[in-house]
Write a protein that holds these residues in place. Structure first.
Motif, PDB file in Angstrom:
ATOM      1  N   ALA A 280      -1.282  24.659  16.668  1.00  0.00           N
ATOM      2  CA  ALA A 280      -0.619  23.795  15.698  1.00  0.00           C
ATOM      3  C   ALA A 280       0.811  23.474  16.119  1.00  0.00           C
ATOM      4  N   GLU A 281       1.512  24.459  16.638  1.00  0.00           N
ATOM      5  CA  GLU A 281       2.904  24.265  17.045  1.00  0.00           C
ATOM      6  C   GLU A 281       3.018  23.299  18.221  1.00  0.00           C
ATOM      7  N   VAL A 282       2.158  23.463  19.225  1.00  0.00           N
ATOM      8  CA  VAL A 282       2.210  22.592  20.397  1.00  0.00           C
ATOM      9  C   VAL A 282       1.881  21.154  20.012  1.00  0.00           C
ATOM     10  N   VAL A 283       0.883  20.964  19.161  1.00  0.00           N
ATOM     11  CA  VAL A 283       0.495  19.609  18.758  1.00  0.00           C
ATOM     12  C   VAL A 283       1.570  18.972  17.888  1.00  0.00           C
ATOM     13  N   GLY A 423       0.325  20.404  26.438  1.00  0.00           N
ATOM     14  CA  GLY A 423       1.076  21.628  26.659  1.00  0.00           C
ATOM     15  C   GLY A 423       0.158  22.818  26.799  1.00  0.00           C
ATOM     16  N   PHE A 424       0.758  24.002  26.668  1.00  0.00           N
ATOM     17  CA  PHE A 424       0.016  25.238  26.894  1.00  0.00           C
ATOM     18  C   PHE A 424       0.389  26.272  25.831  1.00  0.00           C
ATOM     19  N   ALA A 425      -0.568  27.115  25.516  1.00  0.00           N
ATOM     20  CA  ALA A 425      -0.314  28.262  24.646  1.00  0.00           C
ATOM     21  C   ALA A 425       0.192  29.424  25.495  1.00  0.00           C
ATOM     22  N   SER A 426       0.547  30.513  24.855  1.00  0.00           N
ATOM     23  CA  SER A 426       1.108  31.658  25.575  1.00  0.00           C
ATOM     24  C   SER A 426       0.081  32.322  26.492  1.00  0.00           C
ATOM     25  N   GLY A 428      -1.567  30.717  28.588  1.00  0.00           N
ATOM     26  CA  GLY A 428      -1.603  29.883  29.776  1.00  0.00           C
ATOM     27  C   GLY A 428      -2.687  28.829  29.767  1.00  0.00           C
ATOM     28  N   LEU A 429      -3.384  28.673  28.649  1.00  0.00           N
ATOM     29  CA  LEU A 429      -4.481  27.720  28.557  1.00  0.00           C
ATOM     30  C   LEU A 429      -4.035  26.426  27.891  1.00  0.00           C
ATOM     31  N   PRO A 430      -4.672  25.298  28.264  1.00  0.00           N
ATOM     32  CA  PRO A 430      -4.214  23.995  27.768  1.00  0.00           C
ATOM     33  C   PRO A 430      -4.436  23.802  26.275  1.00  0.00           C
ATOM     34  N   VAL A 431      -3.569  22.974  25.699  1.00  0.00           N
ATOM     35  CA  VAL A 431      -3.700  22.493  24.328  1.00  0.00           C
ATOM     36  C   VAL A 431      -3.705  20.966  24.383  1.00  0.00           C
ATOM     37  N   SER A 432      -4.525  20.341  23.552  1.00  0.00           N
ATOM     38  CA  SER A 432      -4.585  18.877  23.515  1.00  0.00           C
ATOM     39  C   SER A 432      -4.505  18.387  22.081  1.00  0.00           C
ATOM     40  N   PHE A 433      -3.957  17.188  21.929  1.00  0.00           N
ATOM     41  CA  PHE A 433      -4.070  16.518  20.642  1.00  0.00           C
ATOM     42  C   PHE A 433      -5.160  15.457  20.739  1.00  0.00           C
ATOM     43  N   GLN A 434      -5.651  15.055  19.585  1.00  0.00           N
ATOM     44  CA  GLN A 434      -6.606  13.960  19.490  1.00  0.00           C
ATOM     45  C   GLN A 434      -5.880  12.737  18.943  1.00  0.00           C
ATOM     46  N   ILE A 435      -6.147  11.588  19.530  1.00  0.00           N
ATOM     47  CA  ILE A 435      -5.562  10.351  19.034  1.00  0.00           C
ATOM     48  C   ILE A 435      -6.697   9.400  18.699  1.00  0.00           C
ATOM     49  N   VAL A 436      -6.720   8.917  17.462  1.00  0.00           N
ATOM     50  CA  VAL A 436      -7.834   8.140  16.917  1.00  0.00           C
ATOM     51  C   VAL A 436      -7.310   6.797  16.431  1.00  0.00           C
ATOM     52  N   ALA A 437      -8.072   5.738  16.680  1.00  0.00           N
ATOM     53  CA  ALA A 437      -7.690   4.389  16.245  1.00  0.00           C
ATOM     54  C   ALA A 437      -8.804   3.784  15.408  1.00  0.00           C
ATOM     55  N   PRO A 438      -8.549   2.656  14.754  1.00  0.00           N
ATOM     56  CA  PRO A 438      -9.645   1.954  14.070  1.00  0.00           C
ATOM     57  C   PRO A 438     -10.722   1.528  15.056  1.00  0.00           C
ATOM     58  N   ARG A 439     -11.906   1.260  14.544  1.00  0.00           N
ATOM     59  CA  ARG A 439     -12.985   0.766  15.393  1.00  0.00           C
ATOM     60  C   ARG A 439     -12.534  -0.468  16.168  1.00  0.00           C
ATOM     61  N   HIS A 440     -12.950  -0.514  17.417  1.00  0.00           N
ATOM     62  CA  HIS A 440     -12.666  -1.617  18.344  1.00  0.00           C
ATOM     63  C   HIS A 440     -11.255  -1.587  18.922  1.00  0.00           C
ATOM     64  N   ALA A 441     -10.423  -0.639  18.514  1.00  0.00           N
ATOM     65  CA  ALA A 441      -9.049  -0.566  19.035  1.00  0.00           C
ATOM     66  C   ALA A 441      -8.955   0.454  20.164  1.00  0.00           C
ATOM     67  N   ASP A 442      -9.928   0.422  21.070  1.00  0.00           N
ATOM     68  CA  ASP A 442      -9.946   1.352  22.199  1.00  0.00           C
ATOM     69  C   ASP A 442      -8.687   1.196  23.059  1.00  0.00           C
ATOM     70  N   ARG A 443      -8.225  -0.033  23.230  1.00  0.00           N
ATOM     71  CA  ARG A 443      -7.038  -0.277  24.052  1.00  0.00           C
ATOM     72  C   ARG A 443      -5.804   0.399  23.458  1.00  0.00           C
ATOM     73  N   ARG A 444      -5.753   0.459  22.144  1.00  0.00           N
ATOM     74  CA  ARG A 444      -4.605   1.095  21.485  1.00  0.00           C
ATOM     75  C   ARG A 444      -4.586   2.593  21.770  1.00  0.00           C
ATOM     76  N   VAL A 445      -5.763   3.227  21.756  1.00  0.00           N
ATOM     77  CA  VAL A 445      -5.848   4.648  22.100  1.00  0.00           C
ATOM     78  C   VAL A 445      -5.387   4.873  23.532  1.00  0.00           C
ATOM     79  N   LEU A 446      -5.865   4.035  24.445  1.00  0.00           N
ATOM     80  CA  LEU A 446      -5.476   4.170  25.844  1.00  0.00           C
ATOM     81  C   LEU A 446      -3.987   3.923  26.033  1.00  0.00           C
ATOM     82  N   ARG A 447      -3.453   2.909  25.359  1.00  0.00           N
ATOM     83  CA  ARG A 447      -2.031   2.575  25.508  1.00  0.00           C
ATOM     84  C   ARG A 447      -1.143   3.699  24.985  1.00  0.00           C
TER      85      ARG A 447
END
Length: 477
Positions: A280-283, A423-426, A428-447
């Motif tokens: 939660a902190e890293v995200v 980032g990483f937790a203590s 040493g393993l990766p942490v990721s966030f999820q980024i979600v857009a409206p349907r058909h806005a795939d380019r916005r997620v990539l951008r």
């Protein structure tokens, strides 16, 4: 010495153009990497060096003439072992699938990669029929995290995520019916995109009620590579009657335009999830970076409840349909957890499915209304870091679904969603966030993912060091 195995696809294309190196040299580096680290990590269930070299040599000749046939000509790539590939078995991690075939057809994603000149090196591991969020199967055994081989790589596109992180090819195809691209991408620290449903044609479709949950997408080491791969994969195929019309622009177009002025919602729990404190902190810190990139970030959550019951109604009944033709002897060969899930799915009634469709419609409508106020939504991708292999969940949780609460809702609603390392937790393993857009806005997620990547580049594991310490690693496995 130049490490060609770790080059991005976009850098490889630039090198081919100026003849800095050739597709054959790149393939040799990738095959050497596979030989070195795949015995530890188990990313591939099949590797075909002879076929790959034949393809690479043909690509080398085309580049020498200045006549590449496509956008990924000469780029080493892999296919998940759930996608039909002419001449290679598609066993789906299962001993119940006869390797003899015949295997005479390419799935749309495979056909598009071949048409554009990709050098397919092999097929990546998956749990049996892709049923769970970690990657081990009765057919191929346990696949392991490139950051720590005692930890899971996630699933079900686990082999693809390992291969991406470890430099065993530049482009890797995954599929996602409940998080199966995003979960392993998060655990392995690479980029994974689940596009809008229908954006990448699928054939065969999923079984029964699972048919409208699945998405094909890329797993790569850079966002630009995912955009390049999307441009290739998201081309029309008449075999998918639900596929969207292909777009004329490439997904690289506008990739670096940034996100200034976009309004982003940050939801740490989606209103119901429990997240480990470090994750939660890293995200939360990552979400703040979007303000520095010019976006307006506000903590906000869609007014939804946990849709797990709804999801499982579709998912479990779909698994039951996929296994319906197996004999009792074949059912005995299955992963016990898969068989249990299919047994529950067989008990789903038509009335329950109808109610689930109504709940799904309400969920999708609520999410659509949420996007009337926001351009993007950021959440954690998974609620924990990678845990030990051989289990479906870490000891402090009671089920697999407890640690993937952010993934499956967006299979129900068909939004594009990506896992982006942050980032990483203590441990040493990766942490990721999820980024979600409206349907058909795939380019916005990539951008948006690319904007973040430019200030916080993806960090990859040192698999060479790891392979050099193989004896020690094997002692811990």
């Amino acid at each position: 010495m130049t490490d060609l195995a770790s080059y991005s696809a976009t850098d490889l294309i630039r090198g081919f153009k100026v003849r800095e190196f050739s597709p054959v040299e790149v393939l040799d580096a990738v095959l050497e990497r596979i030989d070195r680290v795949n015995p530890i990590l188990n990313a591939f269930v099949l590797v075909d060096p002879d076929r790959a070299r034949t393809t690479a040599r043909a690509s080398e000749h085309r580049w020498a003439r200045g006549e590449p046939i496509g956008l990924v000509d000469g780029i080493p790539a892999s296919v998940k072992d759930q996608s039909l590939t002419e001449g290679w078995p598609t066993r789906k991690g299962s001993r119940t699938v006869n390797a003899e075939g015949p295997w005479t057809e390419d799935a749309p994603v495979v056909a598009r990669l071949k048409e554009q000149g990709a050098v397919l090196v092999g097929k990546t591991t998956t749990p049996e029929y892709g049923w769970k969020a970690v990657t081990d199967s009765p057919l191929s055994g346990i696949s392991r995290n490139p950051w720590d081989p005692t930890r899971t790589c996630g699933g079900s596109s686990g082999g693809a995520a390992i291969a991406a992180a470890a430099g065993m090819g530049a482009l890797h195809q995954g599929s996602d019916g409940g998080g199966s691209i995003r979960i392993p991408a998060a655990f392995c620290g690479v980029f994974g995109l689940k596009p809008t449903f229908g954006r990448v044609p699928m054939y065969p479709q999923g079984y029964g009620s699972m048919a409208q949950l699945g998405h094909y997408g890329p797993i790569t080491r850079t966002v630009a590579d995912a955009a390049l791969m999307m441009t290739v994969m998201a081309r029309s195929d008449s075999r998918d009657w639900l596929a969207l019309q292909a777009e004329k622009r490439t997904y690289l177009d506008g990739l670096d335009e940034g996100i200034a002025g976009l309004k982003i919602a940050y939801s740490p729990t989606l209103g119901y999830a429990k997240v480990d404190a470090e994750v939660a902190e890293v995200v939360a810190e990552a979400a703040l970076h979007f303000e520095q990139l010019g976006a307006v970030v506000e903590e906000a959550t869609p007014k939804i409840e946990n849709p797990l019951h709804c999801f499982l109604t579709f998912y479990e009944s779909g698994l039951a349909s996929s296994l319906a033709s197996l004999s009792e002897a074949e059912l005995e060969m299955l992963d016990p957890g898969l068989r249990e899930m299919a047994e529950r799915g067989r008990r789903v009634t038509a009335g329950q499915l109808f109610s689930a469709w109504q709940e799904r419609e309400r969920l999708a409508r609520t999410i659509n209304e949420f996007y009337e106020h926001f351009d993007l939504l950021i959440t954690p991708q998974v609620s924990v870091t990678a845990f030990e292999t051989g289990t479906l969940h870490p000891p402090h949780l009671s089920s697999m679904w407890d640690w993937i609460p952010f993934a499956f809702p967006f299979n129900l609603t068909h939004q594009p969603a990506a896992a982006m390392p942050c980032g990483f937790a203590s441990d040493g393993l990766p942490v990721s966030f999820q980024i979600v857009a409206p349907r058909h806005a795939d380019r916005r997620v990539l951008r948006a993912s690319r904007a973040y990547e430019r200030v916080r580049p993806i960090v990859l594991p040192d698999v060479i060091k790891q392979s050099s310490a193989r004896v020690e690693a094997e002692g811990r496995l």
